[in-house]
Design a protein around this motif. Structure first.
Motif: not given
Length: 117
Positions: A92-106
């Motif tokens: 199952t996907t827990i973090l999609s590309p769209d979500v990852l693209n929104e994140l700005s810090t580790v």
């Protein structure tokens, strides 16, 4: 029940690809296509905050370049980068590309991972 997180980067494996990715990060970081890599790695090495989380966490994690993942899981079609959960042969996907693209810090990435599991 064993749960594993699979991190799939939007980059191919190999030394030449690593060199091209590092060059891209240096020259034009805003256009680099792998948001997951940009969060977890600096230009030449793994981000220290990420490395500490990864090594101190009790989570089972595996990391793949997209070409490596596609060889191991040919029947799974994805858009990269992505973070998956593998549990009892279910992916199952827990973090999609769209979500990852929104994140700005580790730190945001780590928080989202903790919230998702």
């Amino acid at each position: 029940m064993i749960m594993k997180l699979l991190f799939i980067y939007n980059a191919n494996s190999g030394s030449l690809n690593a060199l091209l990715d590092a060059s891209h990060k240096l020259i034009s970081p805003s256009t680099y296509i792998c948001s997951l890599c940009a969060l977890t790695h600096d230009v030449f090495s793994e981000n220290i905050i990420w490395k500490n989380f990864r090594t101190e966490s009790h989570l089972d994690m595996e990391f793949y370049h997209k070409d490596e993942f596609e060889k191991l899981f040919p029947s799974i079609n994805l858009i990269y980068p992505t973070v998956l959960k593998l549990e009892e042969s279910q992916v199952t996907t827990i973090l999609s590309p769209d979500v990852l693209n929104e994140l700005s810090t580790v730190e945001e990435l780590i928080d989202r991972i903790k919230q998702s599991i």
